[in-house]
Write an enzyme that holds these catalytic residues in place. Structure first.
Site, PDB file in Angstrom:
ATOM      1  N   SER A 124       0.838  -1.212   0.000  1.00  0.00           N
ATOM      2  CA  SER A 124       0.000   0.000   0.000  1.00  0.00           C
ATOM      3  C   SER A 124       0.863   1.249   0.000  1.00  0.00           C
ATOM      4  O   SER A 124       1.986   1.245   0.540  1.00  0.00           O
ATOM      5  CB  SER A 124      -0.851  -0.020   1.269  1.00  0.00           C
ATOM      6  OG  SER A 124      -1.409   1.252   1.525  1.00  0.00           O
ATOM      7  N   TYR A 148      -1.753  -1.376  10.852  1.00  0.00           N
ATOM      8  CA  TYR A 148      -2.045  -1.961   9.530  1.00  0.00           C
ATOM      9  C   TYR A 148      -0.902  -1.651   8.555  1.00  0.00           C
ATOM     10  O   TYR A 148      -0.364  -2.528   7.894  1.00  0.00           O
ATOM     11  CB  TYR A 148      -3.369  -1.388   8.992  1.00  0.00           C
ATOM     12  CG  TYR A 148      -3.495  -1.457   7.498  1.00  0.00           C
ATOM     13  CD1 TYR A 148      -3.780  -2.652   6.862  1.00  0.00           C
ATOM     14  CD2 TYR A 148      -3.278  -0.325   6.705  1.00  0.00           C
ATOM     15  CE1 TYR A 148      -3.858  -2.722   5.475  1.00  0.00           C
ATOM     16  CE2 TYR A 148      -3.363  -0.376   5.330  1.00  0.00           C
ATOM     17  CZ  TYR A 148      -3.650  -1.578   4.721  1.00  0.00           C
ATOM     18  OH  TYR A 148      -3.711  -1.636   3.354  1.00  0.00           O
ATOM     19  N   LYS A 152       2.305  -3.961   6.526  1.00  0.00           N
ATOM     20  CA  LYS A 152       2.703  -3.933   5.101  1.00  0.00           C
ATOM     21  C   LYS A 152       4.226  -3.746   4.989  1.00  0.00           C
ATOM     22  O   LYS A 152       4.890  -4.429   4.207  1.00  0.00           O
ATOM     23  CB  LYS A 152       1.976  -2.814   4.352  1.00  0.00           C
ATOM     24  CG  LYS A 152       0.473  -2.983   4.253  1.00  0.00           C
ATOM     25  CD  LYS A 152       0.085  -4.161   3.377  1.00  0.00           C
ATOM     26  CE  LYS A 152      -1.401  -4.367   3.249  1.00  0.00           C
ATOM     27  NZ  LYS A 152      -1.771  -5.685   2.721  1.00  0.00           N
TER      28      LYS A 152
HETATM   29  N1  UFG Z   1     -13.528  10.447   3.312  1.00  0.00           N
HETATM   30  C1  UFG Z   1     -14.576  11.269   3.658  1.00  0.00           C
HETATM   31  N2  UFG Z   1     -15.721  10.708   4.150  1.00  0.00           N
HETATM   32  C2  UFG Z   1     -15.859   9.352   4.305  1.00  0.00           C
HETATM   33  C3  UFG Z   1     -14.773   8.518   3.937  1.00  0.00           C
HETATM   34  C4  UFG Z   1     -13.624   9.100   3.458  1.00  0.00           C
HETATM   35  O1  UFG Z   1     -14.485  12.488   3.544  1.00  0.00           O
HETATM   36  O2  UFG Z   1     -16.929   8.905   4.772  1.00  0.00           O
HETATM   37  C5  UFG Z   1     -12.291  11.058   2.785  1.00  0.00           C
HETATM   38  C6  UFG Z   1     -11.101  10.787   3.657  1.00  0.00           C
HETATM   39  O3  UFG Z   1     -11.023  11.701   4.717  1.00  0.00           O
HETATM   40  C7  UFG Z   1      -9.976  10.924   2.640  1.00  0.00           C
HETATM   41  C8  UFG Z   1     -10.597  10.432   1.339  1.00  0.00           C
HETATM   42  O4  UFG Z   1     -12.005  10.498   1.538  1.00  0.00           O
HETATM   43  O5  UFG Z   1      -9.658  12.273   2.502  1.00  0.00           O
HETATM   44  C9  UFG Z   1     -10.222   9.003   1.001  1.00  0.00           C
HETATM   45  O6  UFG Z   1     -10.490   8.195   2.123  1.00  0.00           O
HETATM   46  P1  UFG Z   1     -10.489   6.606   2.056  1.00  0.00           P
HETATM   47  O7  UFG Z   1     -10.807   6.111   3.437  1.00  0.00           O
HETATM   48  O8  UFG Z   1     -11.341   6.152   0.930  1.00  0.00           O
HETATM   49  O9  UFG Z   1      -8.992   6.277   1.646  1.00  0.00           O
HETATM   50  P2  UFG Z   1      -7.635   6.594   2.433  1.00  0.00           P
HETATM   51  O10 UFG Z   1      -6.779   7.331   1.467  1.00  0.00           O
HETATM   52  O11 UFG Z   1      -7.830   7.197   3.748  1.00  0.00           O
HETATM   53  O12 UFG Z   1      -7.164   5.115   2.725  1.00  0.00           O
HETATM   54  C10 UFG Z   1      -6.369   4.463   1.808  1.00  0.00           C
HETATM   55  C11 UFG Z   1      -6.564   2.948   1.858  1.00  0.00           C
HETATM   56  C12 UFG Z   1      -5.952   2.370   3.122  1.00  0.00           C
HETATM   57  C13 UFG Z   1      -4.573   2.918   3.359  1.00  0.00           C
HETATM   58  C14 UFG Z   1      -4.647   4.413   3.430  1.00  0.00           C
HETATM   59  C15 UFG Z   1      -3.358   5.078   3.772  1.00  0.00           C
HETATM   60  O13 UFG Z   1      -7.917   2.609   1.793  1.00  0.00           O
HETATM   61  O14 UFG Z   1      -5.870   0.970   2.965  1.00  0.00           O
HETATM   62  O15 UFG Z   1      -5.086   4.853   2.135  1.00  0.00           O
HETATM   63  O16 UFG Z   1      -2.501   5.064   2.667  1.00  0.00           O
HETATM   64  F1  UFG Z   1      -4.033   2.457   4.492  1.00  0.00           F
END
Ligand code: UFG
Length: 338
Positions: A124, A148, A152
């Site tokens: 990741s 998590y 990785k």
């Molecule tokens: N977000 C919202 N509302 C929600 C869900 C997400 O505003 O209900 C925002 C988050 O704050 C972020 C963006 O949407 O700004 C993306 O969020 P995600 O949770 O979809 O994805 P992330 O980038 O946080 O997470 C991803 C992977 C994880 C990994 C992480 C860190 O899903 O497995 O990146 O690299 F660990």
């Protein structure tokens, strides 16, 4: 190639199984359904027109894993199986280290027992921590904020040491934000309970399953104040696995990390608007407080995968939204109804 796909019933695993068949390989799925549903297997068979071999097993059980490898005798492994909820890993670190490390160790040991020489590991972008954007594979020190993410990093290191000792070939694929679904609408992301990730949440709001999206923070130092991420279509991601597999199987790679992303920064609000456009349905939202641990900007430098694997993610944000909506609207309860 005969390829054992661990976690092959999961979101990315199931799409990769389909692309493996399409490329002429022979995938075998192993899964314990801890975060997936048996219903996906019939869907994969429907798309591919094959009966894909399937084994139910928990890979933390090293004895069972050795038996499985002895029976299947794979030429390569794609190791997806793992726990993946960042927040849960902070609350239950031991569960994450035990599950993710034990299963990777069992797989590596079982590969040695049957002479399997090729492994693709599902890593990741979280291994770059808050590194500079665009993130490239040369960043010297890997770091992550969550247990998590640290699993990785540790598994990348374990496989690097195993490769040095036993001459196996290892691809470390660092994913950015996979979203979307197969264009058939038959397989897609099916999170249990309230989705943690943006795209499935947006899809459930559009489908009327949830009232509104809460955007986690609107005051970041980004063009519209919401976080930037590098979203890529899961079928592009799956194709990246096939390319990496074919590359390492040539035998010229010991260990190599490749970013799988588009190299484009897209904001939360851009996703919301693109989804409305693709679905024709409103996605009500409110701007809430920031979510702990979120980085303002994460996107890839995908040039290494382009140059060395001949892979680029071609599907657009509009494709990602349209395919997510097709999956969500034709399977409002995911696989549970099948
Ligand atoms: N977000 C919202 N509302 C929600 C869900 C997400 O505003 O209900 C925002 C988050 O704050 C972020 C963006 O949407 O700004 C993306 O969020 P995600 O949770 O979809 O994805 P992330 O980038 O946080 O997470 C991803 C992977 C994880 C990994 C992480 C860190 O899903 O497995 O990146 O690299 F660990």
């Amino acid at each position: 190639m005969k390829v054992l796909v661990t976690g092959g019933a999961g979101y990315i695993g199931s799409h990769t199984v389909v692309q493996l068949v399409e490329a002429g390989h022979e995938p075998v799925i192993v899964d314990n359904f801890v975060n997936s549903s048996p219903g996906v297997l019939d869907r994969i068979n429907e798309i591919t027109g094959r009966e894909i071999e399937f084994h139910e097993a928990d890979l933390t059980d090293v004895k069972k894993t050795l038996q499985l490898f002895d029976e299947v005798r794979p030429e390569a492994v794609i190791h997806f199986a793992s726990l993946k909820a960042v927040g849960e890993s902070v609350e239950k670190p031991l569960m994450y280290f035990r599950n993710n490390l034990d299963s990777a160790l069992s797989v590596a040991e079982a590969m040695g027992s049957v002479g399997c020489q090729n492994i693709i590991f599902s890593s990741s972008a979280t291994v770059y921590g808050d590194g500079d954007v665009p993130m490239n594979e040369n960043q010297e020190y890997l770091r992550s904020d969550s247990p998590y993410g640290r699993t990785k990093i540790m598994i990348e290191q374990i496989l690097t040491d195993v490769a040095a000792a036993h001459s196996i070939h290892v691809a470390l694929l660092r994913y950015f934000n996979p979203v979307g679904a197969h264009e058939s609408g038959l397989i897609g992301e099916d999170p249990l309970g309230i989705p943690n990730n943006l795209m499935p949440y947006v899809a459930q709001v559009a489908a009327g399953r949830r009232e509104r999206l809460t955007v986690h923070g609107g005051d970041y130092d980004t063009p519209d104040g919401t976080c930037l991420r590098d979203y890529l279509h899961v079928v592009d991601l799956a194709e990246g696995h096939v390319k990496a597999l074919e590359c390492i199987a040539e035998g010229n790679v010991s260990v190599r990390a490749w970013n799988l992303g588009r190299g484009r920064a897209v904001s939360v609000l851009e996703i919301v608007h693109a989804f409305k456009e693709a679905s024709g349905v409103d996605v009500p939202y409110v701007i809430g407080p920031r979510r702990a641990g979120d980085l303002p900007s994460v996107w890839a430098d995908p040039s290494r995968a382009r140059d060395e694997l001949g892979w680029t993610a071609e599907r657009t944000v509009a494709d990602m939204c349209a395919d997510t909506w097709r999956w969500q609207s034709s399977n409002p309860d995911g696989y549970r109804a099948s």
